[in-house]
Enzyme design. Sequence first.
Site, PDB file in Angstrom:
ATOM      1  N   GLY A   1       0.797  -1.221   0.000  1.00 50.19           N
ATOM      2  CA  GLY A   1       0.000   0.000   0.000  1.00 50.19           C
ATOM      3  C   GLY A   1       0.827   1.267   0.000  1.00 50.19           C
TER       4      GLY A   1
ATOM      5  N   ASP B   1       2.630   2.502   2.330  1.00 44.21           N
ATOM      6  CA  ASP B   1       3.938   2.261   2.949  1.00 44.21           C
ATOM      7  C   ASP B   1       4.957   1.851   1.882  1.00 44.21           C
ATOM      8  OD1 ASP B   1       5.812   1.859   4.904  1.00 44.21           O
ATOM      9  OD2 ASP B   1       4.936   0.022   5.716  1.00 44.21           O
TER      10      ASP B   1
ATOM     11  N   GLY C   1      -6.862   0.666   4.091  1.00 47.23           N
ATOM     12  CA  GLY C   1      -6.471  -0.301   3.064  1.00 47.23           C
ATOM     13  C   GLY C   1      -6.410  -1.690   3.668  1.00 47.23           C
TER      14      GLY C   1
HETATM   15  P1  ADP Z   1      -3.311   0.449   6.115  1.00 51.29           P
HETATM   16  O1  ADP Z   1      -2.443  -0.765   6.295  1.00 51.29           O
HETATM   17  O2  ADP Z   1      -3.114   1.473   7.217  1.00 51.29           O
HETATM   18  O3  ADP Z   1      -4.729   0.107   5.858  1.00 51.29           O
HETATM   19  P2  ADP Z   1      -2.762   0.913   3.282  1.00 51.29           P
HETATM   20  O4  ADP Z   1      -1.479   1.396   2.723  1.00 51.29           O
HETATM   21  O5  ADP Z   1      -3.130  -0.503   2.969  1.00 51.29           O
HETATM   22  O6  ADP Z   1      -2.677   1.183   4.861  1.00 51.29           O
HETATM   23  O7  ADP Z   1      -3.938   1.863   2.828  1.00 51.29           O
HETATM   24  C1  ADP Z   1      -4.187   3.118   3.387  1.00 51.29           C
HETATM   25  C2  ADP Z   1      -4.816   4.019   2.344  1.00 51.29           C
HETATM   26  O8  ADP Z   1      -3.792   4.572   1.522  1.00 51.29           O
HETATM   27  C3  ADP Z   1      -5.774   3.315   1.394  1.00 51.29           C
HETATM   28  O9  ADP Z   1      -6.966   4.072   1.331  1.00 51.29           O
HETATM   29  C4  ADP Z   1      -5.055   3.338   0.058  1.00 51.29           C
HETATM   30  O10 ADP Z   1      -5.956   3.470  -1.022  1.00 51.29           O
HETATM   31  C5  ADP Z   1      -4.222   4.586   0.185  1.00 51.29           C
HETATM   32  N1  ADP Z   1      -3.018   4.648  -0.667  1.00 51.29           N
HETATM   33  C6  ADP Z   1      -2.316   3.637  -1.226  1.00 51.29           C
HETATM   34  N2  ADP Z   1      -1.253   4.116  -1.925  1.00 51.29           N
HETATM   35  C7  ADP Z   1      -1.309   5.481  -1.803  1.00 51.29           C
HETATM   36  C8  ADP Z   1      -0.525   6.563  -2.308  1.00 51.29           C
HETATM   37  N3  ADP Z   1       0.550   6.351  -3.067  1.00 51.29           N
HETATM   38  N4  ADP Z   1      -0.894   7.830  -1.984  1.00 51.29           N
HETATM   39  C9  ADP Z   1      -1.971   8.082  -1.205  1.00 51.29           C
HETATM   40  N5  ADP Z   1      -2.752   7.103  -0.699  1.00 51.29           N
HETATM   41  C10 ADP Z   1      -2.435   5.820  -0.993  1.00 51.29           C
END
Ligand code: ADP
Length: 279
Positions: free
Chosen positions: A37, A39, A124
């Site tokens: 995601g 991260d 996410g």
């Molecule tokens: P978590 O493990 O905290 O749920 P995720 O990374 O899986 O974190 O998702 C958190 C949110 O970040 C989701 O809504 C996802 O769509 C969003 N996301 C993913 N990539 C990006 C990015 N490059 N920029 C902004 N938001 C993002």
Amino acid sequence: MPVPTADRISVITGDITEQLVDAIVNAANPSLLGGGGVDGAIHRAAGPELLEECRTLGGCLTGETKITKGYRLPARFVIHTVGPVWGGGHDAEDDLLATCYRNSLALAEAHGLRTIAFPAISTGAYGFPPARATLIAVKTVMGHLGRSPFLEKVVFVCHSDRSFLMYTDAIRELTQEATGVLGKGGHARQDHRHEQESTPADIQKQVAGQLQMIEAVHGIRFVNRDALAAAIGQGAADRRRVSVTTAALNSYVALQNLHGEVEIPKEVLEMILKKIREW
Ligand code: ADP
């Protein structure tokens, strides 16, 4: 004495790794050693030095925050926070999510940072219901900004148009509540997603509301607002298209970093409308 908040919050659709702010917030996992995601995207864009610094931090507990440099990112710093994993809502998930936002803002201020961008933490892989998470995010940030004049800009970076709409709805709802626009027992949420048919008057009302919202979140005023509203109302003939058009307009305003009196060039609006019609 409450401090003005509306012009210090923006919502955009985009990629958080591209934001030119003092700090971006990472929805990290407790190891801080990278993941999927947002991260994963942050680690890829920042380069391997970020992981090296993260290895020295000893992980991070849920709701807590750690700060690193931004390395190859446009942002100078990354604030890593670990959101709660959604388990049905009975394990203090709401409080923990609010704590992520509060601690991130406090850490930014402690480092003298004035602009910060957030992703939708926990929505996410961690499975937090997005609408619920959005309200918590907006409420917590608005509450903080209302008490502290230090931060100049908080940007919510949405990864989808759907998420963008949730944030703008939440901001409108909470702003109306805060300013007492609704009166007693009023309910601000207008859930356009469940409506089937819309009259031209409904569409025009929606356009006016969205333009007003863009003005409020960016602290701007469209000088050609009537012409804009008429063009969008005619060019985007249903609610969904209006939403996507105004979302694109909002991103344009945010990315151009426009302030004060704003005139959207005719060609920009035409380009957006053309894309929406082809859609
Ligand atoms: P978590 O493990 O905290 O749920 P995720 O990374 O899986 O974190 O998702 C958190 C949110 O970040 C989701 O809504 C996802 O769509 C969003 N996301 C993913 N990539 C990006 C990015 N490059 N920029 C902004 N938001 C993002």
